[in-house]
Design an enzyme around this catalytic site. Structure first.
Site, mmCIF file in Angstrom:
data_model
loop_
_atom_site.group_PDB
_atom_site.id
_atom_site.type_symbol
_atom_site.label_atom_id
_atom_site.label_comp_id
_atom_site.label_asym_id
_atom_site.label_seq_id
_atom_site.Cartn_x
_atom_site.Cartn_y
_atom_site.Cartn_z
ATOM 1 N N ARG A 81 7.028 -4.457 -6.444
ATOM 2 C CA ARG A 81 6.109 -5.577 -6.203
ATOM 3 C C ARG A 81 6.648 -6.878 -6.771
ATOM 4 O O ARG A 81 5.900 -7.679 -7.319
ATOM 5 C CB ARG A 81 4.728 -5.311 -6.810
ATOM 6 C CG ARG A 81 3.915 -4.263 -6.086
ATOM 7 C CD ARG A 81 3.105 -4.862 -4.938
ATOM 8 N NE ARG A 81 2.526 -3.797 -4.137
ATOM 9 C CZ ARG A 81 1.263 -3.423 -4.200
ATOM 10 N NH1 ARG A 81 0.435 -4.044 -4.980
ATOM 11 N NH2 ARG A 81 0.824 -2.451 -3.440
ATOM 12 N N ARG A 105 1.213 -11.352 -5.700
ATOM 13 C CA ARG A 105 0.212 -12.343 -6.112
ATOM 14 C C ARG A 105 0.430 -12.989 -7.470
ATOM 15 O O ARG A 105 -0.199 -13.983 -7.778
ATOM 16 C CB ARG A 105 -1.191 -11.715 -6.067
ATOM 17 C CG ARG A 105 -1.708 -11.523 -4.661
ATOM 18 C CD ARG A 105 -2.821 -10.506 -4.622
ATOM 19 N NE ARG A 105 -2.300 -9.187 -4.985
ATOM 20 C CZ ARG A 105 -3.038 -8.092 -5.063
ATOM 21 N NH1 ARG A 105 -4.329 -8.151 -4.829
ATOM 22 N NH2 ARG A 105 -2.490 -6.935 -5.374
ATOM 23 N N ARG A 111 0.947 -16.849 1.633
ATOM 24 C CA ARG A 111 -0.115 -15.967 2.121
ATOM 25 C C ARG A 111 -1.237 -16.799 2.743
ATOM 26 O O ARG A 111 -1.838 -16.405 3.743
ATOM 27 C CB ARG A 111 -0.641 -15.151 0.947
ATOM 28 C CG ARG A 111 -1.671 -14.099 1.277
ATOM 29 C CD ARG A 111 -2.035 -13.436 -0.034
ATOM 30 N NE ARG A 111 -2.963 -12.347 0.053
ATOM 31 C CZ ARG A 111 -4.278 -12.488 0.038
ATOM 32 N NH1 ARG A 111 -4.814 -13.690 0.000
ATOM 33 N NH2 ARG A 111 -5.053 -11.431 0.079
ATOM 34 N N ASP A 136 3.924 -3.192 4.109
ATOM 35 C CA ASP A 136 3.068 -2.285 3.330
ATOM 36 C C ASP A 136 3.256 -0.858 3.836
ATOM 37 O O ASP A 136 3.523 -0.650 5.023
ATOM 38 C CB ASP A 136 1.595 -2.691 3.444
ATOM 39 C CG ASP A 136 0.773 -2.003 2.368
ATOM 40 O OD1 ASP A 136 0.734 -2.515 1.240
ATOM 41 O OD2 ASP A 136 0.198 -0.934 2.650
ATOM 42 N N TYR A 179 -4.808 7.963 2.315
ATOM 43 C CA TYR A 179 -5.501 6.773 2.840
ATOM 44 C C TYR A 179 -6.144 7.066 4.194
ATOM 45 O O TYR A 179 -7.278 6.659 4.455
ATOM 46 C CB TYR A 179 -4.533 5.589 2.936
ATOM 47 C CG TYR A 179 -4.235 5.005 1.570
ATOM 48 C CD1 TYR A 179 -5.155 4.172 0.937
ATOM 49 C CD2 TYR A 179 -3.076 5.325 0.895
ATOM 50 C CE1 TYR A 179 -4.912 3.668 -0.335
ATOM 51 C CE2 TYR A 179 -2.817 4.824 -0.375
ATOM 52 C CZ TYR A 179 -3.745 3.999 -0.978
ATOM 53 O OH TYR A 179 -3.507 3.501 -2.242
HETATM 54 O O1 CP3 Z 1 7.430 -6.504 -3.327
HETATM 55 C C1 CP3 Z 1 7.133 -5.360 -2.908
HETATM 56 O O2 CP3 Z 1 6.954 -4.390 -3.661
HETATM 57 C C2 CP3 Z 1 7.105 -5.117 -1.411
HETATM 58 C C3 CP3 Z 1 5.909 -4.935 -0.735
HETATM 59 C C4 CP3 Z 1 4.925 -3.798 -0.986
HETATM 60 C C5 CP3 Z 1 3.537 -3.995 -0.829
HETATM 61 N N1 CP3 Z 1 2.902 -2.786 -0.938
HETATM 62 C C6 CP3 Z 1 2.894 -5.280 -0.562
HETATM 63 C C7 CP3 Z 1 1.468 -5.430 -0.865
HETATM 64 C C8 CP3 Z 1 5.113 -2.440 -1.269
HETATM 65 C C9 CP3 Z 1 6.389 -1.700 -1.590
HETATM 66 C C10 CP3 Z 1 3.830 -1.820 -1.223
HETATM 67 C C11 CP3 Z 1 3.619 -0.372 -1.428
HETATM 68 C C12 CP3 Z 1 2.248 0.157 -1.407
HETATM 69 N N2 CP3 Z 1 1.186 -0.263 -0.666
HETATM 70 C C13 CP3 Z 1 1.851 1.317 -2.124
HETATM 71 C C14 CP3 Z 1 2.750 2.176 -2.975
HETATM 72 C C15 CP3 Z 1 2.946 1.636 -4.344
HETATM 73 C C16 CP3 Z 1 1.707 1.607 -5.187
HETATM 74 O O3 CP3 Z 1 1.255 0.478 -5.466
HETATM 75 O O4 CP3 Z 1 1.190 2.672 -5.553
HETATM 76 C C17 CP3 Z 1 0.483 1.540 -1.824
HETATM 77 C C18 CP3 Z 1 -0.367 2.666 -2.367
HETATM 78 C C19 CP3 Z 1 0.078 0.534 -0.904
HETATM 79 C C20 CP3 Z 1 -1.254 0.380 -0.270
HETATM 80 C C21 CP3 Z 1 -1.881 -0.875 -0.660
HETATM 81 N N3 CP3 Z 1 -1.508 -2.119 -0.202
HETATM 82 C C22 CP3 Z 1 -2.949 -1.052 -1.567
HETATM 83 C C23 CP3 Z 1 -3.640 0.064 -2.317
HETATM 84 C C24 CP3 Z 1 -3.195 -2.419 -1.630
HETATM 85 C C25 CP3 Z 1 -4.314 -3.096 -2.381
HETATM 86 C C26 CP3 Z 1 -4.175 -3.001 -3.825
HETATM 87 C C27 CP3 Z 1 -3.303 -4.093 -4.337
HETATM 88 O O5 CP3 Z 1 -2.378 -3.855 -5.123
HETATM 89 O O6 CP3 Z 1 -3.610 -5.241 -3.968
HETATM 90 C C28 CP3 Z 1 -2.262 -3.091 -0.803
HETATM 91 C C29 CP3 Z 1 -2.101 -4.528 -0.592
HETATM 92 C C30 CP3 Z 1 -0.750 -5.116 -0.868
HETATM 93 N N4 CP3 Z 1 0.453 -4.591 -0.496
HETATM 94 C C31 CP3 Z 1 -0.497 -6.363 -1.522
HETATM 95 C C32 CP3 Z 1 0.894 -6.561 -1.508
HETATM 96 C C33 CP3 Z 1 1.657 -7.763 -2.009
HETATM 97 C C34 CP3 Z 1 -1.550 -7.321 -2.027
HETATM 98 C C35 CP3 Z 1 -2.030 -8.035 -0.817
HETATM 99 C C36 CP3 Z 1 -2.549 -9.403 -1.043
HETATM 100 O O7 CP3 Z 1 -1.772 -10.359 -1.013
HETATM 101 O O8 CP3 Z 1 -3.777 -9.500 -1.184
#
Ligand code: CP3
Length: 344
Positions: free
Chosen positions: A26, A30, A39, A76, A150
């Site tokens: 990540r 944010r 975003r 994602d 999910y």
């Molecule tokens: O920089 C990076 O790591 C690349 C992008 C990336 C995202 N999600 C972007 C994202 C990666 C590798 C992921 C993986 C991901 N997504 C996982 C596995 C890793 C982990 O965190 O356990 C999972 C379970 C998800 C599913 C997911 N996506 C959730 C549960 C959420 C909401 C919770 C949260 O952390 O906000 C997301 C949204 C998400 N994916 C965001 C980002 C940058 C936040 C979105 C926003 O800008 O509001």
């Protein structure tokens, strides 16, 4: 001085490096004000993933700020569910929401195979490669089990009630779903490699919720299929909460594993070295709330304790959280770089 991509590729191939490569889970997100600005341009997270030029922009942001050796593709893990025909929305303060979760055999009949639906991610890969030619690039997929969590739960769920109900009451349906997701992730992972990613990370965020037997059957077996299907390309497995399962995870002979901070570093490093497996981890991202001096002490204490190992990539044990201070992230990266590495 080595170029970042050379350092990253050498590391993956167990070749000499001047210091370990550095990247963070990540690293785009944010906690960076520039991420929030982009975003906003995209109006929401999903559009940001779909718009390859904006997705590339946010993937490059952490590379501009910090001296990182690799980018991570911006997308994602749940984009694969959408490609399979499962509608996902991302809601502020809730996270992903699936209005029509998969709960019955009939729900599996409509699932689509992955062909070209995820072309927008592959376009992002191409753009990142073009704009950051001398950095490594990491692609990723969710593990079939985590994607199924999910798809069945419909949202983040700590208890995983619905998928466990399926597991114990209707395992055939769960197997149908997970097999489908395995095919989908294998196809997509291969596409990412073909588009230019140097390696793949498999995120198994919910595998740690299973007991060791069920973890092997329902999570690891499918991750192992991915590892096999991708060979000879390097795959890193990351199960959150992997500590009780680490021996089994290492038995898949993936190129690497990532561990969180609940997993003992020294012991796991020895286990990995015995098998020629690369190790990444495992600092608690929360320690970035400490003072700079304390951050440095925590890192150096740990690195001194394990000694220098060329097959270890020091990093955080989970993703960076929105509340963290980017300056602390920068300090963490510089402190790792400044450590007196002796890797020959
Ligand atoms: O920089 C990076 O790591 C690349 C992008 C990336 C995202 N999600 C972007 C994202 C990666 C590798 C992921 C993986 C991901 N997504 C996982 C596995 C890793 C982990 O965190 O356990 C999972 C379970 C998800 C599913 C997911 N996506 C959730 C549960 C959420 C909401 C919770 C949260 O952390 O906000 C997301 C949204 C998400 N994916 C965001 C980002 C940058 C936040 C979105 C926003 O800008 O509001």
């Amino acid at each position: 001085m080595m170029q970042p991509r050379e350092r990253f590729l050498n590391f993956l191939q167990h070749k000499p490096v001047d210091r370990p490569p550095i990247w963070l889970m990540r690293q785009a997100g944010r906690y960076l004000p520039e991420y929030l600005a982009t975003r906003k341009k995209a109006s929401n997270f999903k559009n940001l993933c779909y718009d390859s030029s904006l997705a590339c922009e946010v993937a490059l942001q952490p590379l501009e700020r910090f001296d990182l050796d690799a980018s991570i593709v911006f997308a994602d893990i749940l984009n694969v569910l959408e490609a399979c025909g499962i509608d996902v929305s991302f809601e502020d303060n809730i996270g992903p929401v699936i209005k029509h979760p998969v709960r019955k055999k009939q729900d599996c009949q409509h699932l689509l195979p992955v062909t070209s639906q995820l072309g927008f991610v592959l376009d992002t890969v191409g753009l990142i490669r073009k704009h950051a030619p001398n950095r490594g690039m990491i692609g990723f997929v969710g593990s079939p089990w985590t994607l199924a969590c999910y798809a069945v739960e419909g949202k983040i769920s700590k208890e995983l009630i619905h998928i466990k109900k399926l597991l114990f009451q209707d395992p055939d349906t769960l197997e149908l779903l997970i097999n489908h997701l395995t095919e989908a992730t294998i196809t997509f992972a291969k596409q990412q490699i073909a588009a230019g990613c140097d390696c793949l990370v498999v995120f198994d965020s919910w595998g740690g919720n299973l007991n060791p037997e069920l973890f092997k059957t329902w999570s690891l077996a499918y991750q192992a299929k991915l590892v096999e299907a991708l060979k000879p390309h390097p795959v890193f497995l990351f199960t959150r909460g992997s500590t009780p399962h680490i021996e089994n995870i290492l038995s898949t002979n993936s190129a690497g594993v990532c561990i969180d901070w609940t997993c003992p570093l020294t012991k796991t490093l020895t286990q990995c070295q015995n098998k020629g497996i690369l190790l990444q981890g495992n600092f608690d991202p929360s320690m970035l709330m400490a003072s700079n001096q304390d951050i440095k002490n925590i890192i150096y204490h740990e690195l001194d304790a394990i000694g220098c190992h060329k097959d270890y990539l020091p990093s955080l044990g989970h993703g960076l959280m929105p509340h963290l201070d980017p300056n602390k992230v920068g300090f963490f990266v510089e402190a790792l770089k400044d450590y007196p590495w002796r890797l020959s």
